[in-house]
Design an enzyme around this catalytic site. Structure first.
Site, PDB file in Angstrom:
ATOM      1  N   ASP A 147      64.618  48.800 149.729  1.00  0.00           N
ATOM      2  CA  ASP A 147      65.822  48.823 148.878  1.00  0.00           C
ATOM      3  C   ASP A 147      67.075  48.937 149.740  1.00  0.00           C
ATOM      4  OD1 ASP A 147      67.160  48.672 146.460  1.00  0.00           O
ATOM      5  OD2 ASP A 147      67.149  50.837 146.154  1.00  0.00           O
ATOM      6  N   LYS A 192      68.074  64.572 145.517  1.00  0.00           N
ATOM      7  CA  LYS A 192      67.745  63.381 144.741  1.00  0.00           C
ATOM      8  C   LYS A 192      66.759  63.734 143.646  1.00  0.00           C
ATOM      9  CE  LYS A 192      65.803  58.764 144.943  1.00  0.00           C
ATOM     10  NZ  LYS A 192      65.118  57.755 145.747  1.00  0.00           N
ATOM     11  N   VAL A 231      71.629  61.425 142.450  1.00  0.00           N
ATOM     12  CA  VAL A 231      71.784  62.217 143.669  1.00  0.00           C
ATOM     13  C   VAL A 231      72.899  63.226 143.423  1.00  0.00           C
ATOM     14  CG1 VAL A 231      72.250  62.210 146.138  1.00  0.00           C
ATOM     15  CG2 VAL A 231      71.034  60.292 145.094  1.00  0.00           C
TER      16      VAL A 231
END
Length: 529
Positions: free
Chosen positions: A343, A246, A232
């Site tokens: 995640d 990203k 990122v």
């Protein structure tokens, strides 16, 4: 001197006395003389030199020169004239309108050299005509001329070849970007963006050049995050907006339609606790995503960095937990179709200047069809946060996010990382160690010291109980994120009550008042005595 005109012949001239002495000065009759050529009608001029003493052995010269030049430049014509290469001569002609004077220019190399051999250059030199004269230059070697011509030709060919190469390369790059754009679903995305209209008006398809410029060609000093799914970068757009870009490492080429749908769905999400996606770039082998920039870093940095961990109070931590739960509840229940983040971890929870939580990094996220409660997929996630049931069955459900959130709750309580090989073997997984400690009534042994001392004991035990339920092995035994959000918001409303030596005052719960409205959910929690 005799001048011939169309109608008559005009005679004129001058006479000088010579006594074989060199006189200096103007041409006044001694050693030289001068006269003026009539300007009217003279078309031809003959000059004759005669001697009155029959002595013509001495050098004698006669020349026609422009009067003004002669008066201003030559003070001793008898001495200097033999060294003159040229003198200016003015020819005059008349017309009906006016009378014009001009200076005659003669090509001495072509004309005068034939009449006067003294103008010829030596054989090894070549004549170059100049204004009113000539010069002798060194002859150019034919071999050198040929070599120079070949070199110039090679340079021209090289320049043309380079230009042609750049044009071909640019065309190939354009074709490559177009192919990648289509391969990554750019046409589908454009159609859906146009179809959705104003609901996704803030979503933009960026070009590769825009993002390269924004990140200074992906300068390493602009990296603000790094994980298993990519890097990122902090970027600066041309309109002065600061963004997070990203650059993924992994792309599922077979899931282009789903990827495009995900961008559309995230573009429509307008939740204060979800990082806003601003657009994407599809001209690269793996698509790039552009998000709003959150300036205060990640939750991971704040609870695991020794120098700043103690600055995050328990009240702030509880606020962050509640806001994160609210964002996940929104993704699971309010988004259409529902989204499983897959995640959730402290490094994917960003904090703004007011410590408001922002859930980020949807690189591993999955869209859940409305008629499904689980998705069969390859196991992806981060060690220490992965749902054990998901790891065993590869069946992804929203309860997988609940388990990961439970690990984040444990991090907020203990200040320990999810996994650390620096700890004893039984403590390497903080989730397992926390569960065993909580079961054995040793909760305050694993809580972070300043949290245990400043936090409301009742709140701490209830949050710990909630975390333990989120970490249950079977997904069906875990609460939903909507239930988790409701409980955390209720706990935030509990007044901070004092306690002695870490013992819970059981009577406190009897005096808790909840302000409810129609449609609110009430969760009753049973606590061990």
């Amino acid at each position: 001197m005799a001048g011939q005109s169309p109608d008559s012949i005009v005679f004129f001239g001058c006479k000088t006395d010579c006594n074989n002495q060199t006189l200096r000065g103007k041409c006044t009759g001694f050693d030289c003389c001068q006269t003026t050529v009539p300007s009217s009608g003279i078309q031809r001029l003959n000059v004759t030199l005669e001697s009155t003493t029959n002595n013509m052995n001495t050098c004698k010269h006669a020349f026609v020169a422009e009067t003004q030049w002669l008066e201003s430049n030559k003070t001793d014509p008898s001495n200097d004239v033999q060294y003159l290469n040229y003198v200016p001569v003015a020819l005059a002609w008349t017309s009906i309108i006016n009378l014009t004077f001009t200076e005659a220019h003669i090509n001495e190399c072509e004309d005068e050299r034939q009449k006067y051999p003294r103008y010829q250059c030596p054989p090894d030199l070549e004549c170059e005509n100049t204004k009113g004269s000539y010069r002798c230059n060194k002859r150019k070697s034919p071999l050198k001329i040929a070599i120079l011509g070949v070199l110039i030709g090679l340079i021209v060919v090289l320049i043309c070849s380079s230009c042609l190469y750049l044009v071909i390369k640019q065309r190939k790059l354009i074709k490559l970007k177009q192919r990648l754009f289509e391969q990554n679903g750019g046409l589908i995305l454009q159609q859906k963006l146009n179809k959705e209209g104003n609901s996704v008006e803030t979503t933009k398809i960026f070009t590769m050049e825009e993002l390269k410029k924004a990140t200074n060609n992906y300068d390493e000093t602009l990296i603000i995050g790094e994980g298993g799914f990519g890097m990122v970068y902090k970027g600066f757009l041309s309109d002065n907006r600061i963004v997070a870009i990203k650059k993924s490492k992994i792309a599922e080429k077979s899931q282009i339609e789903q990827f495009i749908n995900e961008i559309i769905v995230l573009s429509q999400i307008n939740h204060r606790n979800v990082v806003k996606i601003l657009g994407c770039c599809l001209e690269t082998p793996i698509p790039l995503l552009v998000y709003e920039f959150i300036p205060n870093g990640t939750l991971f940095e704040y609870i695991h960095h020794e120098s700043i961990a103690s600055t995050i109070s328990w009240e702030t931590r509880l606020k962050i937990a509640a806001e994160t739960a609210e964002a996940l509840s929104y993704l699971h229940s309010a988004a259409s179709p529902p989204i499983i983040h897959r995640d959730i971890k402290s490094s994917n929870i960003l904090l703004d200047n007011n410590y408001t939580a922002k859930v980020s990094d949807f690189g591993a996220s999955k869209l859940v069809p409305l008629d499904h409660t689980q998705i069969a997929t390859l196991v992806q996630g981060t060690l220490g946060y992965l749902d054990p049931e998901y790891m065993q069955t590869s069946q992804l459900t929203e309860k997988s996010d609940v388990y990961s959130f439970g690990v984040v709750l444990v991090e907020l309580l203990t200040g320990e990382k999810a996994v650390s090989f620096d700890r004893p073997e039984r403590e390497r997984s903080i989730a397992s160690y926390f569960l065993s400690s909580f079961k054995d009534n040793r909760l305050f042994e694993v809580l972070e010291k300043h949290i245990a001392s400043e936090g409301n004991v009742e709140q701490l035990k209830e949050v710990a109980n909630l975390a333990s339920r989120c970490l249950r092995l079977k997904g069906e035994d875990r609460p939903t994120m909507r239930e988790v959000t409701s409980e955390l918001e209720g706990l935030r409303n509990i007044k901070n009550n004092s306690c002695v030596d870490g013992d819970v005052n059981d009577n406190v719960r009897d005096n808790v008042t909840l302000n409810l409205t129609m449609g609110d959910e009430i969760s009753l929690i049973e606590y061990p005595s």
